[in-house]
Structure formats: C-alpha cells, structure tokens
Design an enzyme around this catalytic site. Structure first.
Site, mmCIF file in Angstrom:
data_model
loop_
_atom_site.group_PDB
_atom_site.id
_atom_site.type_symbol
_atom_site.label_atom_id
_atom_site.label_comp_id
_atom_site.label_asym_id
_atom_site.label_seq_id
_atom_site.Cartn_x
_atom_site.Cartn_y
_atom_site.Cartn_z
ATOM 1 N NE ARG A 1 9.199 2.650 10.251
ATOM 2 C CZ ARG A 1 7.913 2.381 10.371
ATOM 3 N NH1 ARG A 1 7.338 2.475 11.553
ATOM 4 N NH2 ARG A 1 7.196 2.012 9.329
ATOM 5 C CG HIS B 1 7.892 2.372 -3.799
ATOM 6 N ND1 HIS B 1 8.360 3.614 -3.438
ATOM 7 C CD2 HIS B 1 8.227 1.537 -2.776
ATOM 8 C CE1 HIS B 1 8.940 3.541 -2.251
ATOM 9 N NE2 HIS B 1 8.875 2.297 -1.823
ATOM 10 C CG ASN C 1 13.114 5.761 4.842
ATOM 11 O OD1 ASN C 1 12.135 5.133 4.449
ATOM 12 N ND2 ASN C 1 13.074 6.566 5.880
ATOM 13 C CG HIS D 1 10.586 8.700 -1.969
ATOM 14 N ND1 HIS D 1 10.511 8.958 -0.615
ATOM 15 C CD2 HIS D 1 10.079 7.455 -2.130
ATOM 16 C CE1 HIS D 1 9.990 7.910 0.005
ATOM 17 N NE2 HIS D 1 9.726 6.979 -0.892
ATOM 18 C CE LYS E 1 8.231 -1.519 7.724
ATOM 19 N NZ LYS E 1 7.650 -0.916 6.545
ATOM 20 C CE LYS F 1 8.250 5.429 8.053
ATOM 21 N NZ LYS F 1 9.469 5.566 7.215
ATOM 22 C CD GLU G 1 11.947 7.254 9.225
ATOM 23 O OE1 GLU G 1 11.220 6.348 8.766
ATOM 24 O OE2 GLU G 1 12.415 8.164 8.540
ATOM 25 N NE ARG H 1 -10.757 15.333 16.848
ATOM 26 C CZ ARG H 1 -11.992 15.767 17.136
ATOM 27 N NH1 ARG H 1 -12.873 14.940 17.681
ATOM 28 N NH2 ARG H 1 -12.329 16.999 16.900
ATOM 29 C CD GLU I 1 10.778 -1.243 -0.522
ATOM 30 O OE1 GLU I 1 11.747 -1.172 0.264
ATOM 31 O OE2 GLU I 1 10.050 -0.264 -0.792
ATOM 32 C CG HIS J 1 12.825 4.288 0.335
ATOM 33 N ND1 HIS J 1 13.582 3.134 0.337
ATOM 34 C CD2 HIS J 1 11.530 3.871 0.418
ATOM 35 C CE1 HIS J 1 12.776 2.077 0.438
ATOM 36 N NE2 HIS J 1 11.536 2.502 0.493
HETATM 37 P P1 NAD Z 1 0.565 -1.250 -5.878
HETATM 38 O O1 NAD Z 1 -0.247 -1.161 -4.669
HETATM 39 O O2 NAD Z 1 0.380 -0.217 -6.914
HETATM 40 O O3 NAD Z 1 0.349 -2.690 -6.515
HETATM 41 C C1 NAD Z 1 1.038 -3.009 -7.677
HETATM 42 C C2 NAD Z 1 0.095 -3.480 -8.795
HETATM 43 O O4 NAD Z 1 -0.265 -4.834 -8.561
HETATM 44 C C3 NAD Z 1 -1.193 -2.706 -8.905
HETATM 45 O O5 NAD Z 1 -1.555 -2.579 -10.249
HETATM 46 C C4 NAD Z 1 -2.181 -3.611 -8.179
HETATM 47 O O6 NAD Z 1 -3.510 -3.409 -8.569
HETATM 48 C C5 NAD Z 1 -1.688 -4.955 -8.588
HETATM 49 N N1 NAD Z 1 -1.995 -6.072 -7.711
HETATM 50 C C6 NAD Z 1 -2.035 -6.072 -6.372
HETATM 51 N N2 NAD Z 1 -2.184 -7.316 -5.907
HETATM 52 C C7 NAD Z 1 -2.266 -8.121 -6.988
HETATM 53 C C8 NAD Z 1 -2.420 -9.509 -7.162
HETATM 54 N N3 NAD Z 1 -2.445 -10.340 -6.119
HETATM 55 N N4 NAD Z 1 -2.496 -9.990 -8.407
HETATM 56 C C9 NAD Z 1 -2.408 -9.149 -9.482
HETATM 57 N N5 NAD Z 1 -2.236 -7.838 -9.382
HETATM 58 C C10 NAD Z 1 -2.176 -7.326 -8.135
HETATM 59 O O7 NAD Z 1 2.131 -1.235 -5.522
HETATM 60 P P2 NAD Z 1 2.984 -1.939 -4.373
HETATM 61 O O8 NAD Z 1 4.290 -2.210 -4.982
HETATM 62 O O9 NAD Z 1 2.240 -3.022 -3.719
HETATM 63 O O10 NAD Z 1 3.141 -0.774 -3.296
HETATM 64 C C11 NAD Z 1 3.835 0.399 -3.583
HETATM 65 C C12 NAD Z 1 3.375 1.471 -2.619
HETATM 66 O O11 NAD Z 1 3.717 1.085 -1.297
HETATM 67 C C13 NAD Z 1 4.034 2.809 -2.867
HETATM 68 O O12 NAD Z 1 3.054 3.822 -2.820
HETATM 69 C C14 NAD Z 1 4.993 2.947 -1.722
HETATM 70 O O13 NAD Z 1 5.224 4.279 -1.375
HETATM 71 C C15 NAD Z 1 4.282 2.204 -0.640
HETATM 72 N N6 NAD Z 1 5.147 1.714 0.442
HETATM 73 C C16 NAD Z 1 4.773 1.986 1.702
HETATM 74 C C17 NAD Z 1 5.523 1.511 2.757
HETATM 75 C C18 NAD Z 1 5.063 1.742 4.157
HETATM 76 O O14 NAD Z 1 5.815 1.457 5.087
HETATM 77 N N7 NAD Z 1 3.853 2.209 4.355
HETATM 78 C C19 NAD Z 1 6.690 0.770 2.511
HETATM 79 C C20 NAD Z 1 7.049 0.508 1.200
HETATM 80 C C21 NAD Z 1 6.260 0.990 0.152
HETATM 81 N N1 GLY Z 2 9.470 1.541 4.317
HETATM 82 C C1 GLY Z 2 9.998 2.410 5.324
HETATM 83 C C2 GLY Z 2 9.427 2.188 6.682
HETATM 84 O O1 GLY Z 2 8.500 1.457 6.880
HETATM 85 O O2 GLY Z 2 9.904 2.767 7.602
#
Ligand code: NAD
Ligand code: GLY
Length: 362
Positions: free
Chosen positions: A238, A262, A242, A249, A224, A140, A234, A118, A182, A245
């Site tokens: 907030r 992404h 997006n 998406h 942010k 998130k 949100e 939990r 972003e 997005h």
């Molecule tokens: P990712 O986590 O897939 O990383 C991108 C690639 O880079 C992967 O292959 C990873 O293994 C590699 N990598 C990571 N660090 C590295 C480093 N230092 N050196 C070499 N390679 C490295 O993608 P991302 O762009 O980091 O994240 C995208 C995700 O984040 C999506 O799922 C998206 O929905 C999510 N997201 C979430 C929020 C939130 O608020 N929670 C906001 C924006 C995006």
């Molecule tokens: N990336 C959208 C949020 O964090 O709200």
C-alpha cells in the site's frame, strides 16, 4: 452508475460512481445502522449541496456540522468540535457520521468516527475529484500536526462511498487539476495503460468531459480498491500509493498547509521521485520527460516553492511515517507503471535531487 467493491471481509463496502447519486436514498440508507446521523461538511460545500443530503436523511435524527474550509483546519481542534456536537446531541454508538466534502472533510470525519465512543460508523460522500479517486476509499483517516502531515490518525473504513460526479461541476479548475495529480499517480505506480490513456485524454479530463471523468474515477478507484484489499494497513505494497507524498508532505508542512494544495504538492513530489530514480539509474530519462509533460498539460507545479531549501526537505522528510528505525523509505520508479518501495537508495543521489529542485545543484 458504476459500483465497485473494496473487499475486506466483514469490513467490505461498495463505491458507487456516477451522476445524480445525491438523490439516491437507496444507496445511503442501508448503511445507517441507527436513527442518528450527523453530516459533516464545510462552509463551501454546505451551501452548494447540503439540501439534497438533508432530504436523503429526512427520516433520521439529523445533526449538521459545518467546518471552516481549508487544509489548515485539518486539526485535532477541529475534530474536537465534532465530538462536542455529538455529545451535545447525545449521539450514541449506533450514530453514523456522513463525510460530505473533499478530502479534508473526509479525513477529519473518518478520524472523528474512529475515535468517538471507541468507533462509530461513517460513510463518505466525496465532492472533489481528489476525494473521489483517492481519499474517500481505503480507510486512512486523520489530521495534521504542525510538525507533520497526517501524523495523528487511524485506519477506519467507511460503510460505503457515494461519488456523485455532478458535484464536480462547481469544483474550481485548480482543485480539478490537483485531483488529476493523484490520478496520474495510479498510472505511474502500476498501470501503464492508464498513464497512456491520460497522455491521450488529459485535456478531455480537465475540460470535465463526463465520460472521461467517470472513466478515470472508476479506473483509479478500481486500482485503489485492489491495493487496499491486499494491504489494508500498509504493511507493504500500500505504501506505493504514497508516490510523491514524502516530498509533497514536506512542501505542505513547510508552507503551513496554506498556499499549496495537496495534489499540487504530490505532483511536484512525483517529479522529484522520478528525478531521483533517474539519478539512481533506475528510470529512463524519457519517462521523466513524459511525466513532466503530463504535469505541464495539467497545469500542475513542477518545482517546490521558492525559498524552500534542501535542509527544509530533509528536516520534514525525517519525520515521515515511512521512516522505520531512523531509515527513510521512498517510493521510486523503475519505469512508467513500475513503482517500487525502497530504503536502500544512495543518499547522495537524494541530496542531489533536493539540491537540483531547490536551485542549488545541477
Ligand atoms: P479539500 O477537501 O480541501 O477540498 C478542496 C477545496 O474544494 C475546498 O476548498 C473545498 O471546500 C472545495 N470543494 C469541495 N467540493 C467542492 C465542490 N463540489 N464544488 C466546489 N468546491 C468544492 O481538498 P481535497 O483535494 O479534496 O483533499 C485533500 C486532502 O485529502 C488532504 O488533506 C490530503 O492529505 C487528503 N488525502 C487523504 C487520503 C486518504 O487516503 N485518506 C488520500 C489522498 C489525500
Ligand atoms: N493515499 C494513500 C493511501 O490511501 O494509502
């Protein structure tokens, strides 16, 4: 090092940004309430950087989970493997998860932390530009469903964020550009000066100039943190984060979370949002041109994948999380630095944007 704060009362936490932070136990250890820690990383980041993180946690009962790499593994099934290892190791409620990787690892790990027994603590050590400027901050967490992106999840704030900018040196160029998308988003939403700075400095940023990178990460996180402090769950503003997005998406889901990053999908989505805003008469054409030029310079895609139809967009956009009582809300623009949330736009203009971007309309 710069330290910012996300102000959320008892759930407030610091964001540390700078080089060499993987060697700073003083930043991490105060946020671990118990003896048990589990680092969750993936098969790419682990071999590169796990050794210093292990050293940071050498006085803890330490478990490491190495996930397969890729957005397509951001699933309930992958989260289950974390639960399995937590239970096998007999980890309890004072255990802390350490999300060590990009946004995929961060979102899955945060979700696992939100659910396990939990809710247990977690910290974010983001290693991509995208994760350092966006996903590690704000709480998130979640995973994808075959029908829709991030459809299963929870709000669960980390205890701290440690963004070591040295880790970006190994990030592929394409991933760096995805992070830049972003960053551009923050300028478009409500920070005109940041957008102008990006127009002047995008080449430095993509060339990994340390000063430019650190400055942009800090500015993005500051933006942010302020939005999240105002509207953690949100209920309103907030949603501005997006921008791009809902279109993005739809691209990610339609392409099976495999071929598009992404940030790339968000880039095209932002341009589609600008096009729609322009068709509504809300945005001057010059603003769309400025955005297009900036995306071009960042080598980000400006149109959806070939073969994706307007109907594909409509189907995926209909199950967006911003649909309320069947009515879709979109983030649109009234200027550079003037994002707006709207559910009262003309639907025929949206159809025109979808047809234009899928090659079936002017
Ligand atoms: P990712 O986590 O897939 O990383 C991108 C690639 O880079 C992967 O292959 C990873 O293994 C590699 N990598 C990571 N660090 C590295 C480093 N230092 N050196 C070499 N390679 C490295 O993608 P991302 O762009 O980091 O994240 C995208 C995700 O984040 C999506 O799922 C998206 O929905 C999510 N997201 C979430 C929020 C939130 O608020 N929670 C906001 C924006 C995006
Ligand atoms: N990336 C959208 C949020 O964090 O709200």
């Amino acid at each position: 090092m710069q330290t910012l704060h996300v102000d959320l009362g008892q759930r407030s936490y610091p964001i540390h940004i700078g080089p060499g932070l993987l060697n700073r136990p003083d930043l991490l250890l105060p946020h671990l309430s118990g003896r048990q820690a589990m680092v969750v990383t993936n098969e790419t980041v682990g071999p590169l950087y796990l050794a210093p993180v292990r050293a940071l946690l050498s006085d803890r009962t330490l478990e490491v989970v190495v996930l397969p790499d890729g957005e397509r593994f951001k699933t309930i099934a992958t989260t289950q493997t974390i639960f399995d290892q937590l239970l096998n190791a007999r980890f309890g409620r004072t255990a802390t998860l350490v999300a060590f990787g990009g946004g995929v690892v961060g979102d899955i790990t945060g979700f696992a932390a939100a659910c396990y027994q939990r809710g247990i603590d977690f910290v974010q050590i983001p290693t991509t530009l995208l994760a350092q400027v966006d996903s590690s901050v704000g709480g998130k967490t979640g995973v994808n469903h075959p029908q829709g992106k991030n459809m299963i999840g929870a709000f669960h704030q980390p205890r701290c964020v440690i963004a070591d900018t040295d880790t970006l040196s190994t990030l592929p160029d394409r991933e760096l550009a995805a992070g830049a998308a972003e960053i551009i988003k923050y300028g478009l939403i409500d920070d005109t000066a940041f957008f102008e700075w990006l127009e002047q400095n995008i080449d430095r940023l993509l060339a990994r100039d340390p000063a430019a990178l650190t400055w942009a990460i800090e500015r993005a996180c500051r933006n942010k943190a302020a939005v999240v402090a105002r509207d953690e769950r949100e209920q309103g503003t907030r949603a501005l984060l997006n921008l791009g997005h809902t279109f993005g998406h739809a691209i990610e889901a339609t392409t099976g979370y495999e071929s598009w990053l992404h940030g790339e999908a968000v880039a095209t989505g932002m341009l589609m949002a600008a096009d729609l805003s322009e068709r509504l008469g809300w945005l001057a054409p010059e603003a769309t041109i400025r955005l297009r030029n900036l995306l071009q310079r960042a080598r980000l895609p400006k149109s959806p994948p070939a073969g994706m139809s307007a109907a594909d967009f409509s189907a995926k956009m209909a199950i967006d999380k911003k649909v309320t009582d069947g009515r879709l809300k979109l983030i649109l623009l009234r200027g550079i630095g003037q994002g707006v949330i709207s559910d009262s736009f003309d639907r025929t203009a949206l159809e025109s944007t979808l047809r234009h971007f899928t090659g079936t309309g002017p």
